[in-house]
Design an enzyme around this catalytic site. Structure first.
Site, PDB file in Angstrom:
ATOM      1  N   LEU A  92       0.884  -1.175   0.000  1.00 42.92           N
ATOM      2  CA  LEU A  92       0.000   0.000   0.000  1.00 42.92           C
ATOM      3  C   LEU A  92       0.913   1.213   0.000  1.00 42.92           C
ATOM      4  CD1 LEU A  92      -2.818   1.319   0.358  1.00 42.92           C
ATOM      5  CD2 LEU A  92      -2.508   1.084   2.822  1.00 42.92           C
ATOM      6  N   ALA A  93       0.782   2.073  -0.995  1.00 46.62           N
ATOM      7  CA  ALA A  93       1.700   3.207  -1.090  1.00 46.62           C
ATOM      8  C   ALA A  93       1.034   4.371  -1.808  1.00 46.62           C
ATOM      9  CB  ALA A  93       2.957   2.789  -1.848  1.00 46.62           C
ATOM     10  N   VAL A  94       1.270   5.558  -1.274  1.00 45.22           N
ATOM     11  CA  VAL A  94       0.707   6.794  -1.841  1.00 45.22           C
ATOM     12  C   VAL A  94       1.868   7.776  -2.017  1.00 45.22           C
ATOM     13  CG1 VAL A  94      -0.894   8.714  -1.434  1.00 45.22           C
ATOM     14  CG2 VAL A  94      -1.500   6.404  -0.656  1.00 45.22           C
ATOM     15  N   GLU A 126       1.863  -6.634   7.371  1.00 46.14           N
ATOM     16  CA  GLU A 126       3.122  -6.353   8.063  1.00 46.14           C
ATOM     17  C   GLU A 126       3.425  -4.891   7.880  1.00 46.14           C
ATOM     18  OE1 GLU A 126       5.375  -8.864   5.677  1.00 46.14           O
ATOM     19  OE2 GLU A 126       4.582 -10.633   6.675  1.00 46.14           O
ATOM     20  N   ASN A 131       7.388   2.880  11.447  1.00 41.90           N
ATOM     21  CA  ASN A 131       6.499   3.588  10.507  1.00 41.90           C
ATOM     22  C   ASN A 131       5.182   3.933  11.220  1.00 41.90           C
ATOM     23  OD1 ASN A 131       5.041   4.562   8.350  1.00 41.90           O
ATOM     24  ND2 ASN A 131       5.380   2.785   7.023  1.00 41.90           N
ATOM     25  N   TYR A 138      -3.695   2.004   9.993  1.00 44.91           N
ATOM     26  CA  TYR A 138      -4.237   0.664  10.219  1.00 44.91           C
ATOM     27  C   TYR A 138      -5.048   0.601  11.522  1.00 44.91           C
ATOM     28  CZ  TYR A 138      -0.927  -0.424   6.516  1.00 44.91           C
ATOM     29  OH  TYR A 138      -0.246  -0.437   5.324  1.00 44.91           O
TER      30      TYR A 138
HETATM   31  C1  LIG Z   1       0.938   4.968   4.847  1.00 50.51           C
HETATM   32  C2  LIG Z   1       0.307   5.634   3.624  1.00 50.51           C
HETATM   33  C3  LIG Z   1      -0.105   4.549   2.611  1.00 50.51           C
HETATM   34  C4  LIG Z   1      -0.928   6.423   4.045  1.00 50.51           C
HETATM   35  O1  LIG Z   1      -1.513   6.999   2.884  1.00 50.51           O
HETATM   36  P1  LIG Z   1      -2.348   8.370   2.966  1.00 50.51           P
HETATM   37  O2  LIG Z   1      -3.007   8.563   1.664  1.00 50.51           O
HETATM   38  O3  LIG Z   1      -1.480   9.457   3.468  1.00 50.51           O
HETATM   39  O4  LIG Z   1      -3.412   7.965   4.085  1.00 50.51           O
HETATM   40  P2  LIG Z   1      -4.690   8.806   4.522  1.00 50.51           P
HETATM   41  O5  LIG Z   1      -4.672  10.132   3.868  1.00 50.51           O
HETATM   42  O6  LIG Z   1      -5.867   7.928   4.321  1.00 50.51           O
HETATM   43  O7  LIG Z   1      -4.440   8.970   6.065  1.00 50.51           O
HETATM   44  C5  LIG Z   1      -3.233   9.603   6.513  1.00 50.51           C
HETATM   45  C6  LIG Z   1      -3.536  10.841   7.331  1.00 50.51           C
HETATM   46  O8  LIG Z   1      -4.242  11.796   6.568  1.00 50.51           O
HETATM   47  C7  LIG Z   1      -5.408  12.213   7.300  1.00 50.51           C
HETATM   48  N1  LIG Z   1      -6.486  12.442   6.326  1.00 50.51           N
HETATM   49  C8  LIG Z   1      -7.249  11.483   5.775  1.00 50.51           C
HETATM   50  N2  LIG Z   1      -8.151  12.064   4.948  1.00 50.51           N
HETATM   51  C9  LIG Z   1      -7.898  13.394   4.967  1.00 50.51           C
HETATM   52  C10 LIG Z   1      -8.463  14.506   4.309  1.00 50.51           C
HETATM   53  N3  LIG Z   1      -9.486  14.382   3.457  1.00 50.51           N
HETATM   54  N4  LIG Z   1      -7.945  15.734   4.554  1.00 50.51           N
HETATM   55  C11 LIG Z   1      -6.906  15.860   5.414  1.00 50.51           C
HETATM   56  N5  LIG Z   1      -6.328  14.837   6.066  1.00 50.51           N
HETATM   57  C12 LIG Z   1      -6.831  13.626   5.850  1.00 50.51           C
HETATM   58  C13 LIG Z   1      -5.734  11.092   8.194  1.00 50.51           C
HETATM   59  O9  LIG Z   1      -6.425  11.540   9.361  1.00 50.51           O
HETATM   60  C14 LIG Z   1      -4.383  10.576   8.531  1.00 50.51           C
HETATM   61  O10 LIG Z   1      -3.857  11.308   9.603  1.00 50.51           O
HETATM   62  P3  LIG Z   1      -2.905  10.608  10.683  1.00 50.51           P
HETATM   63  O11 LIG Z   1      -1.550  10.535  10.047  1.00 50.51           O
HETATM   64  O12 LIG Z   1      -2.925  11.520  11.841  1.00 50.51           O
HETATM   65  O13 LIG Z   1      -3.469   9.253  10.984  1.00 50.51           O
HETATM   66  C15 LIG Z   1       1.295   6.635   2.972  1.00 50.51           C
HETATM   67  O14 LIG Z   1       1.738   7.529   3.955  1.00 50.51           O
HETATM   68  C16 LIG Z   1       2.509   5.978   2.312  1.00 50.51           C
HETATM   69  O15 LIG Z   1       2.433   5.529   1.191  1.00 50.51           O
HETATM   70  N6  LIG Z   1       3.638   5.956   3.026  1.00 50.51           N
HETATM   71  C17 LIG Z   1       4.886   5.423   2.486  1.00 50.51           C
HETATM   72  C18 LIG Z   1       4.776   3.951   2.197  1.00 50.51           C
HETATM   73  C19 LIG Z   1       4.238   3.186   3.395  1.00 50.51           C
HETATM   74  O16 LIG Z   1       4.714   3.357   4.489  1.00 50.51           O
HETATM   75  N7  LIG Z   1       3.262   2.298   3.125  1.00 50.51           N
HETATM   76  C20 LIG Z   1       2.688   1.444   4.151  1.00 50.51           C
HETATM   77  C21 LIG Z   1       3.464   0.181   4.195  1.00 50.51           C
HETATM   78  S1  LIG Z   1       2.858  -0.901   5.461  1.00 50.51           S
END
Ligand SMILES: CC(C)(COP(=O)(O)OP(=O)(O)OC[C@H]1O[C@@H](n2cnc3c(N)ncnc32)[C@H](O)[C@@H]1OP(=O)(O)O)[C@@H](O)C(=O)NCCC(=O)NCCS
Length: 180
Positions: A92-94, A126, A131, A138
């Protein structure tokens, strides 16, 4: 004539679609940015896609992978495995510039919904112990830590194993020849 004004990134249309082999180079580039200490090798993505529908007939597929595209650019990807009764979040990655807008949560929800459709009882994953951002995502989505795997990653990092139960299990039977 000046270019039309660009809206905020989150206003631009986003397409979610199945990952294909043609996406691997772009996905791999993101992989190296987002997992610099332990990126998946290129061959791993092709192997995973070879086990995914529509490459395989749906009844033989054990994987499913998606990409999110914005303006013809891949900004996120996710993949799952399901070998009943368990499903796994494979990845899962963004992209950094698209994080914090709910896309990670949306992709995780897609994996969960698909796991339920396939009939999985548990969804496992995992995550690196160092992280906390991913762990928060999760935990917020109903996962709990069930194990710690020490020095799981090549750089010596530990992994948390997390689980979300998708199906209620029947209550365990009492002891045979109980007291009643
Ligand atoms: C972990 C990962 C997949 C999360 O993706 P993301 O798109 O940022 O996730 P979300 O936006 O759904 O949620 C992240 C945060 O944004 C916040 N958020 C969600 N929707 C939102 C919105 N509409 N507006 C503002 N903030 C928002 C959430 O509250 C959350 O806050 P938190 O960090 O305090 O929990 C991303 O950070 C990533 O790719 N990281 C690097 C790779 C990685 O670690 N992957 C996971 C491997 S296990």
């Amino acid at each position: 004539m000046s270019a039309p004004p660009q809206g905020a990134a989150e206003d631009r249309p986003l397409t979610l679609r199945r990952m294909t082999a043609a996406d691997v180079p772009a996905v791999l580039a993101l992989e190296h940015q987002l997992f610099p200490s332990d990126p998946w090798p290129e061959a791993f993505f092709y192997d995973e896609l070879a086990q995914a529908s529509p490459t395989l007939p749906v009844e033989r597929a054990t994987r499913k992978y998606w990409v999110a595209e914005q303006q013809d650019r891949i900004i996120a990807y996710a993949g799952m495995m399901c070998v009943l009764p368990l499903a796994d979040v494979q990845t899962l990655a963004v992209a950094a510039e698209a994080q914090g807008q709910g896309l990670g949560g949306e992709l995780l929800g897609l994996i969960e919904a698909e796991s339920r459709t396939w009939g999985a009882e548990d969804l496992l994953l995992e995550v690196r112990a160092d992280n906390p951002g991913a762990q928060r995502l999760y935990l917020r989505n109903g996962f709990e830590q069930i194990h710690l795997r020490r020095t799981y990653y090549a750089d010596g990092g530990d992994a948390l194993i997390m689980r979300k139960r998708l199906a209620e299990r029947p209550a365990p039977l009492g002891p045979v020849g109980g007291t009643s």
